[in-house]
Scaffold this active site. Structure first.
Site, short mmCIF file in Angstrom:
data_model
loop_
_atom_site.label_atom_id
_atom_site.label_comp_id
_atom_site.label_asym_id
_atom_site.label_seq_id
_atom_site.Cartn_x
_atom_site.Cartn_y
_atom_site.Cartn_z
N TYR A 2 0.81 -1.23 0.00
CA TYR A 2 0.00 0.00 0.00
C TYR A 2 0.84 1.28 0.00
CZ TYR A 2 -0.27 -0.24 5.28
OH TYR A 2 -0.04 -0.32 6.62
N GLU A 3 0.15 2.39 -0.20
CA GLU A 3 0.81 3.70 -0.38
C GLU A 3 1.80 3.68 -1.55
OE1 GLU A 3 -0.21 6.28 1.16
OE2 GLU A 3 -1.39 5.29 2.70
N GLY A 4 1.43 3.00 -2.61
CA GLY A 4 2.34 2.86 -3.76
C GLY A 4 3.16 1.60 -3.56
#
Lengths: 582, 582
Positions: free
Chosen positions: B434-436
């Site tokens: 997550y978050e890229g």
């Protein structure tokens, strides 16, 4: 539903063009053609794809449950097992003396790959049964063999291995389960075992536990352990197996994965059993099981990584995100992105080399059992012994890493259960642990296996690789792969020489990295052979084999440099720190 | 119960002896002494150990549930959150303008480490709130700021980020959620978002969603995305937040881990929201959140690996199995076995270097915000931008690998849920995604970040490392670590030069390995500094720091050779294969 495509095309290629299956069989005096072998695998693949894969996800969600002291497997498992047995698949490589089909072990191992890919929890039932049957065949009395083997080889009855106790895992010297002579040829076995795969189920039939226990007069340590056959059902006066033995499932272990597989805490309460092999010689009998199981466990890592690769490749071809490299098109399938390719290629670089190496190792096992010449048998046996810890540990390490990389291709969806990718990761994880942790395997390789025949077995294996590399370097497409693998082989030989006569801590410090180095060289060898074999063909299949070989040689094999450098540092950096400083 | 020991001794060492915290603060005109900072961390650690860690296992077993459309978090979570807020911990690094305590970001990041170690699912609530508050502070109107920030900074209200849709993850250009001007200054937001962490809960208070959506006149692609503040509760005529907004939890995602964290499918049905920042400029506002979040996510990997290490080291000191190296004693604690040590040392080699590098990066962030000299601010800002993808991706990759290795120390017990080790692995896995995803981070590093200021930011960072290595090489204990790191830095510089002006596919082919190489060099730098700082001391703590540095340099750093070799191969081996051949 998650689809699984059996890698039959790959098996055909390996049988025909890489491993020269027919010649290998002919050399053992067996007349089995490669087409027949591939047809068997194709049929087995259908069962895996159509029966076992579809119940894998629900098996994970539902799990096996303990209901009134009995295991209830997830929906579809009992039917699938009965279908598996009815199709004769349990008996594929079984000894014809006991009703087996006696097909080569290479087919068994690849069937294992497909079963693991489709449904690891399921595959453990027949897998453990085979291991238990093998121990019985090698060590039990004729009476026990005649009673148990026909129904175990057919799969009608299943097997389980009861070794571990809560205080005795890797170190079996510590185990406490007791067996007392009942005076009628049987023994009363009492104790608790943990982590017992397939300890109970609802498939019907008997469940034959092989239990390690101590006799009252047993010496301490591993030289005082005996092996007992303890069936769930005992024979009544008519010889029917109707009497419930005094053993029970204490609990099901709650695990990270393989939820459909009932991993039991088993309690034996003066359960009736019979000695298998000599008193106090149970460990030798157990190692018969363990060695075959270890190859199979390695294959589990291979199977799961292969299945995870298929899902990830299909997803990457369909999932649209981002821009093409030239900036002209958007969105594009993520298979266009270099880093997505890297992940997929990494997994595949292991899977296809692993599949080939598994096949090669299995052919050696076939030779070890079936060759007419005792010298050839012994030589093959040595090679299998050498490769067993490598297959077990490296295949499950790379297999787990491959499952993780395939999961990563899915981004956030990979973390969500319904997509099935995270199950591969959770299921694959166990294979690095059971049947001897991968650390134990690595110690087995650098300790016991490298020193076999004064180091000659390893040396002959390296010579064999070197000869193949030299031959395949004549083929243009394979030459760069052969050259790079030869360089890596040089590092491996150097590391091997450095371990000759080393003390325990020096071996332990090198073990993990050495095993990985050994595996990478072996994969390079297989990629060289595959590149050479594929060089003639102009299909997409052949072309991609050569490309994969180059990918492996250029992007994976360089790891060997760091491993060799790390090994050369010796035990100092690892043993320096005080235990209390950890 | 699983115990967690906050690494306060390590924080003290880093603050005083490695990072020169007081001087760094003084340079920014702040007078905060290291003792105070350590005392704050010690208090925070108590909360993590005594309140958050004890509810982590049950949180995993129970999970958050959706009951009548509302999220019910696991037992103890709501109380723990209220305790956390009451103690002022949510406001630790918050802007004093909105009621925050304005303490340095380095303390925040280490608090995040301890929270992640104790209970990752819990830590996401305040973490996301901070990210959302930061975006509001930087981009929203004064009115929105005054209304929302005081209660978000205190933690009374929480935040959530609603970016991802089922067809739009990494590629936000594809998102479809719409926002229509309601004519009263508000907008009606309609669409479905997935993977929304902390989307709902039962802690009380409002939940402020920041939602990416398109205005009707929006251009296609990422330049047509706007950001909206969409609260769960809207103000009534009295200004009390009592009116339920038309947004709802469609489902909770069923995930591999972080079960206690309610990851929501959110439906917005003409929900009332307000524009944050300029129309069509939502991505810029979102990146404000993302950058802070990315550092925090990196720290999650660090936190979990640190916690897993503690458990594994304690287990290894107590678990008796096998024989001592000299053969004289049996059974012995497994900490005596070299391969067990290797696993523990690997995890720790990352954790302690990561902790130091996180601290160093956080100090740069403090400078970027708080230094009087705009040039110093800009320089620090560049370094943070450079390090952000490295911290996010490398810390979560090494963190996950560390959790897996720590689990391996437990053998079969590591696979059993009650021991808690497999939860670390499942929880740590999300941080790589997550978050890229970490692939996106690697592309950010080699693409955007290496080319900042024409490559000067990276060059200055490498020069800074080189200068430190040269200085520390004067200390005997640090010299070999410095020398080996300098060699690795040479490989990194070479790889960096090779990527100057490279095309997208060449960057993508190198990205993953390059980021890992970058991280290993950075860790080597931190180990050199720590070895030099610890060289004077004669405690077990100091002695083991030097030993750890040597372990890292000799047994981990050699990986850089393979990485550099692999990078040098370019895109060819990765781009060769046809998409259809995958």
């Amino acid at each position: 539903m998650i689809e699984y495509t059996p890698p039959v095309e790959d098996y055909r290629f390996l049988l025909n063009d890489v491993l020269d299956f027919e010649a290998a069989m002919a050399d053992m005096g067996k007349d089995i053609d490669a087409d027949l072998a591939a047809a068997v695998l194709e049929e087995a693949g259908k069962l895996c794809a159509q029966t076992l894969a579809p119940i894998n996800r629900e098996g994970d969600e539902e799990g096996s449950r303990l209901v009134d002291g009995a295991v209830r497997t997830p929906p579809g498992f009992a039917d699938a097992y009965r279908e598996f047995v009815a199709g004769g698949w349990a008996a594929l490589s079984g000894d014809p003396e006991w009703g087996g089909q006696g097909l080569p072990f290479i087919l068994q191992l690849w069937l294992d790959e497909m079963m693991s890919a489709a449904n690891l929890s399921f595959g453990l039932f027949p897998g453990l049964t085979r291991g238990a049957a093998e121990a019985i065949a090698d060590h039990a009395t004729e009476e026990l063999k005649a009673t148990y083997l026909p129904r175990m080889v057919s799969g009608e009855w299943t097997g389980a291995m009861a070794l571990t106790e809560s205080g005795a895992g890797t170190d079996l010297a510590l185990l406490k389960t007791k067996a007392v002579d009942a005076g009628d040829g049987s023994f009363a076995v009492t104790g608790q075992k943990i982590f017992i795969s397939s300890g109970d189920h609802d498939f019907g039939g008997n469940i034959v536990h092989l239990v390690l226990a101590r006799l009252p007069d047993a010496p301490a340590g591993v030289k005082g352990i005996s092996l007992f056959l303890v069936p769930k059902f005992l024979p009544d006066a008519d010889g029917e197996f109707t009497i419930r033995n005094t053993m029970s499932v204490g609990a099901l272990e709650k695990k990270m994965g393989i939820h459909a597989q009932p991993t039991c805490v088993m309690n034996y309460d003066e359960a009736t059993g019979w000695l298998v092999g000599e008193p106090h010689r149970g460990l030798a009998a157990m190692f018969t099981m363990m060695n075959a199981e270890r190859l199979m466990v390695g294959i589990q890592g291979l199977g799961i990584a292969g299945a995870a690769y298929q899902q990830a490749a299909a997803y990457a071809r369909e999932r649209l995100q981002g821009r093409s490299a030239d900036g002209a098109r958007s969105p594009v399938a993520i298979i266009e992105h270099a880093d997505v390719r890297r992940m997929l290629l990494n997994v595949r670089a292991f899977v296809e080399a692993g599949r080939a190496l598994a096949g090669w190792t299995a052919l050696q096992l076939d030779r070890a059992h079936g060759h007419a010449d005792p010298q050839e048998r012994a030589k093959a046996d040595g090679l299998v012994a050498l490769l067993t810890p490598v297959v077990k540990a490296a295949f499950t390490d790379f297999g787990f890493e491959g499952a993780v990389e395939a999961q990563q291709v899915f981004g956030g969806h990979g973390y969500i259960r319904e997509w099935g990718m995270e199950q591969y990761v959770r299921d694959a994880r166990i294979a690095q642990i059971y049947e001897g942790t991968n650390g134990v395997q690595a110690m087995d390789l650098v300790g016991r296996k490298l020193s076999m025949a004064g180091g000659k077995v390893a040396e002959e294996f390296f010579d064999l690789i070197a000869a193949d590399l030299e031959a395949d370097a004549q083929t243009d497409a394979a030459a760069p792969v052969a050259q790079r693998t030869a360089t890596a082989l040089g590092l491996l030989r150097e590391a091997t020489a450095g371990l000759q006569g080393a003390e325990v801590n020096a071996l332990g410090a090198a073990a993990h990295d050495y095993l990985r180095l050994f595996a990478l060289v072996s994969f390079g060898w297989m990629w060289t052979r595959m590149a050479a074999a594929a060089a003639g063909g102009d299909t997409l299949f052949h072309k991609s084999k050569v490309e994969m070989a180059h990918y492996f040689a250029t992007r994976v094999l360089p790891q060997t440099e760091g491993l060799a450098a790390s090994i050369s540092e010796g035990e100092g950096p690892i043993m320096a720190m005080d235990a209390e400083a950890f």
